[in-house]
Design a protein around this motif. Structure first.
Motif, PDB file in Angstrom:
ATOM      1  N   THR A 138       2.632 -22.143   9.626  1.00 16.00           N
ATOM      2  CA  THR A 138       3.283 -21.693   8.394  1.00 16.00           C
ATOM      3  C   THR A 138       2.376 -21.895   7.204  1.00 16.00           C
ATOM      4  O   THR A 138       1.355 -22.589   7.282  1.00 16.00           O
ATOM      5  N   THR A 139       2.738 -21.283   6.099  1.00 11.04           N
ATOM      6  CA  THR A 139       2.075 -21.556   4.832  1.00 11.04           C
ATOM      7  C   THR A 139       2.541 -22.925   4.333  1.00 11.04           C
ATOM      8  O   THR A 139       3.445 -23.538   4.910  1.00 11.04           O
ATOM      9  N   VAL A 140       1.943 -23.396   3.248  1.00  7.56           N
ATOM     10  CA  VAL A 140       2.347 -24.678   2.666  1.00  7.56           C
ATOM     11  C   VAL A 140       3.815 -24.637   2.245  1.00  7.56           C
ATOM     12  O   VAL A 140       4.530 -25.640   2.325  1.00  7.56           O
ATOM     13  N   SER A 141       4.279 -23.467   1.843  1.00  5.74           N
ATOM     14  CA  SER A 141       5.673 -23.337   1.396  1.00  5.74           C
ATOM     15  C   SER A 141       6.654 -23.187   2.557  1.00  5.74           C
ATOM     16  O   SER A 141       7.860 -23.144   2.347  1.00  5.74           O
ATOM     17  N   GLY A 142       6.133 -23.113   3.788  1.00  5.48           N
ATOM     18  CA  GLY A 142       7.011 -23.059   4.947  1.00  5.48           C
ATOM     19  C   GLY A 142       7.313 -21.675   5.484  1.00  5.48           C
ATOM     20  O   GLY A 142       8.202 -21.505   6.320  1.00  5.48           O
ATOM     21  N   HIS A 143       6.547 -20.667   5.049  1.00  5.23           N
ATOM     22  CA  HIS A 143       6.758 -19.313   5.549  1.00  5.23           C
ATOM     23  C   HIS A 143       5.870 -19.072   6.774  1.00  5.23           C
ATOM     24  O   HIS A 143       4.683 -19.390   6.768  1.00  5.23           O
ATOM     25  N   VAL A 144       6.458 -18.507   7.793  1.00  3.46           N
ATOM     26  CA  VAL A 144       5.782 -18.359   9.086  1.00  3.46           C
ATOM     27  C   VAL A 144       4.614 -17.373   9.004  1.00  3.46           C
ATOM     28  O   VAL A 144       4.751 -16.260   8.495  1.00  3.46           O
ATOM     29  N   ARG A 145       3.466 -17.813   9.541  1.00  2.00           N
ATOM     30  CA  ARG A 145       2.304 -16.943   9.633  1.00  2.00           C
ATOM     31  C   ARG A 145       1.988 -16.597  11.087  1.00  2.00           C
ATOM     32  O   ARG A 145       1.421 -15.554  11.368  1.00  2.00           O
ATOM     33  N   TYR A 146       2.325 -17.512  11.990  1.00  2.00           N
ATOM     34  CA  TYR A 146       2.019 -17.268  13.406  1.00  2.00           C
ATOM     35  C   TYR A 146       3.064 -17.959  14.275  1.00  2.00           C
ATOM     36  O   TYR A 146       3.549 -19.043  13.951  1.00  2.00           O
ATOM     37  N   TRP A 147       3.382 -17.320  15.409  1.00  2.69           N
ATOM     38  CA  TRP A 147       4.460 -17.787  16.282  1.00  2.69           C
ATOM     39  C   TRP A 147       4.089 -17.308  17.677  1.00  2.69           C
ATOM     40  O   TRP A 147       4.118 -16.111  17.949  1.00  2.69           O
ATOM     41  N   ASN A 148       3.679 -18.203  18.564  1.00  2.00           N
ATOM     42  CA  ASN A 148       3.154 -17.734  19.848  1.00  2.00           C
ATOM     43  C   ASN A 148       4.243 -17.324  20.830  1.00  2.00           C
ATOM     44  O   ASN A 148       5.438 -17.432  20.548  1.00  2.00           O
ATOM     45  N   GLN A 149       3.826 -16.836  22.002  1.00  4.63           N
ATOM     46  CA  GLN A 149       4.773 -16.301  22.974  1.00  4.63           C
ATOM     47  C   GLN A 149       5.767 -17.354  23.454  1.00  4.63           C
ATOM     48  O   GLN A 149       6.945 -17.050  23.682  1.00  4.63           O
ATOM     49  N   THR A 150       5.299 -18.578  23.611  1.00  7.20           N
ATOM     50  CA  THR A 150       6.208 -19.638  24.050  1.00  7.20           C
ATOM     51  C   THR A 150       7.288 -19.889  23.007  1.00  7.20           C
ATOM     52  O   THR A 150       8.458 -20.126  23.342  1.00  7.20           O
ATOM     53  N   ALA A 151       6.916 -19.828  21.727  1.00  3.18           N
ATOM     54  CA  ALA A 151       7.906 -19.965  20.647  1.00  3.18           C
ATOM     55  C   ALA A 151       8.908 -18.810  20.700  1.00  3.18           C
ATOM     56  O   ALA A 151      10.107 -19.003  20.463  1.00  3.18           O
ATOM     57  N   GLU A 152       8.416 -17.622  21.013  1.00  2.00           N
ATOM     58  CA  GLU A 152       9.310 -16.470  21.139  1.00  2.00           C
ATOM     59  C   GLU A 152      10.344 -16.709  22.243  1.00  2.00           C
ATOM     60  O   GLU A 152      11.540 -16.465  22.066  1.00  2.00           O
ATOM     61  N   GLN A 153       9.857 -17.191  23.387  1.00  2.51           N
ATOM     62  CA  GLN A 153      10.745 -17.425  24.527  1.00  2.51           C
ATOM     63  C   GLN A 153      11.736 -18.556  24.246  1.00  2.51           C
ATOM     64  O   GLN A 153      12.910 -18.490  24.632  1.00  2.51           O
ATOM     65  N   LEU A 154      11.261 -19.579  23.545  1.00  3.94           N
ATOM     66  CA  LEU A 154      12.093 -20.753  23.284  1.00  3.94           C
ATOM     67  C   LEU A 154      13.171 -20.479  22.241  1.00  3.94           C
ATOM     68  O   LEU A 154      14.323 -20.905  22.389  1.00  3.94           O
ATOM     69  N   HIS A 155      12.810 -19.755  21.193  1.00  6.10           N
ATOM     70  CA  HIS A 155      13.732 -19.569  20.070  1.00  6.10           C
ATOM     71  C   HIS A 155      14.364 -18.186  20.005  1.00  6.10           C
ATOM     72  O   HIS A 155      15.305 -17.976  19.237  1.00  6.10           O
ATOM     73  N   GLY A 156      13.844 -17.230  20.778  1.00  6.30           N
ATOM     74  CA  GLY A 156      14.471 -15.909  20.834  1.00  6.30           C
ATOM     75  C   GLY A 156      14.008 -14.912  19.795  1.00  6.30           C
ATOM     76  O   GLY A 156      14.381 -13.749  19.837  1.00  6.30           O
ATOM     77  N   TRP A 157      13.186 -15.383  18.821  1.00  9.13           N
ATOM     78  CA  TRP A 157      12.669 -14.471  17.794  1.00  9.13           C
ATOM     79  C   TRP A 157      11.269 -14.009  18.213  1.00  9.13           C
ATOM     80  O   TRP A 157      10.490 -14.786  18.725  1.00  9.13           O
ATOM     81  N   THR A 158      10.937 -12.753  17.948  1.00  7.57           N
ATOM     82  CA  THR A 158       9.568 -12.295  18.174  1.00  7.57           C
ATOM     83  C   THR A 158       8.703 -12.670  16.974  1.00  7.57           C
ATOM     84  O   THR A 158       9.219 -12.940  15.874  1.00  7.57           O
ATOM     85  N   ASN A 159       7.398 -12.661  17.186  1.00  3.08           N
ATOM     86  CA  ASN A 159       6.470 -12.969  16.102  1.00  3.08           C
ATOM     87  C   ASN A 159       6.668 -12.002  14.931  1.00  3.08           C
ATOM     88  O   ASN A 159       6.637 -12.400  13.763  1.00  3.08           O
ATOM     89  N   ALA A 160       6.869 -10.719  15.239  1.00  3.80           N
ATOM     90  CA  ALA A 160       7.066  -9.716  14.186  1.00  3.80           C
ATOM     91  C   ALA A 160       8.328  -9.990  13.368  1.00  3.80           C
ATOM     92  O   ALA A 160       8.359  -9.754  12.153  1.00  3.80           O
ATOM     93  N   GLU A 161       9.365 -10.510  14.018  1.00  4.02           N
ATOM     94  CA  GLU A 161      10.634 -10.769  13.326  1.00  4.02           C
ATOM     95  C   GLU A 161      10.542 -11.956  12.374  1.00  4.02           C
ATOM     96  O   GLU A 161      11.240 -11.989  11.355  1.00  4.02           O
ATOM     97  N   VAL A 162       9.682 -12.937  12.699  1.00 10.10           N
ATOM     98  CA  VAL A 162       9.676 -14.163  11.895  1.00 10.10           C
ATOM     99  C   VAL A 162       8.544 -14.235  10.888  1.00 10.10           C
ATOM    100  O   VAL A 162       8.613 -15.027   9.936  1.00 10.10           O
ATOM    101  N   THR A 163       7.516 -13.428  11.060  1.00  7.59           N
ATOM    102  CA  THR A 163       6.362 -13.509  10.154  1.00  7.59           C
ATOM    103  C   THR A 163       6.797 -13.279   8.712  1.00  7.59           C
ATOM    104  O   THR A 163       7.442 -12.280   8.383  1.00  7.59           O
TER     105      THR A 163
END
Length: 205
Positions: A138-163
């Motif tokens: 994430t950025t310093v302010s807490g906004h997502v910049r990267y989210w790997n495939q395991t995070a996608e599987q674990l949390h259900g969001w795709t990288n494109a949805e959370v960036t």
């Protein structure tokens, strides 16, 4: 003015007159191609460039095409040298205000370091995708910049949805929000945080 511009530009540049004689060049051009200055001083632009292009994937035919058509313009073409270097080259005629062609300018930019850096980034990104743990950047302010495939599987969001989204809105329930903010603050101030948090999946579960 032109001599000053040629001296300070990061590109390798040569300029010829309408007869093909080299009238200006800079040190960056000599260094980029590793050719002796006497060759540039004694030879015409066509001869010099034929020698340079001979060691590239484009071959000498590119030079012949350019010198066969005084109006031709080339912008941002990539050259791969046998040595492994990668250059980008451009050329255009030099004209007077009335359109009369009085010469030609060639510019070369070294892309080797840029391409190597991009490949390094891709390599590390591929490594992160293979890690069996959820990795989130994430950025310093807490906004997502990267989210790997395991995070996608674990949390259900795709990288494109959370960036670009605030990680607090994605992962922390109302019950865990205060503790999550404390963890983020610790990361911001100390660069690390240790502990356990109950995180949400997509849909709030």
């Amino acid at each position: 003015v032109l001599r000053t511009q040629l001296a300070i530009t990061g590109e390798g540049v040569i300029v010829s007159d309408s007869s093909g004689k080299i009238i200006h060049y800079n040190q960056a051009f000599l260094d980029m191609w590793g050719i002796p200055e006497r060759l540039v001083k004694d030879g015409g632009a066509r001869k010099v460039l034929l020698e340079c292009f001979e060691s590239t994937n484009a071959g000498t035919v590119a030079v012949e095409i350019v010198f066969g058509d005084p109006d031709i313009e080339v912008a941002g073409k990539r050259l791969e040298l046998i040595s492994g270097w990668v250059l980008q080259w451009s050329t255009h005629p030099v004209r007077l205000e009335d359109g009369t062609i009085i010469g030609r300018m060639f510019g070369f930019r070294d892309l080797t370091a840029q391409i190597a850096a991009e490949e390094q980034v891709r390599f590390h990104a591929n490594l992160l995708e293979e890690v069996p743990s959820a990795i989130i950047a994430t950025t310093v302010s807490g906004h997502v910049r990267y989210w790997n495939q395991t995070a996608e599987q674990l949390h259900g969001w795709t990288n494109a949805e959370v960036t670009g989204r605030d990680i607090r809105d994605l992962l922390f329930s109302e019950q865990q929000l205060k503790r999550g903010i404390e963890a983020l603050q610790s990361l911001k101030e100390r660069g690390r945080w240790h502990g356990e948090l109950q995180l949400c999946r997509k849909g709030g579960s």
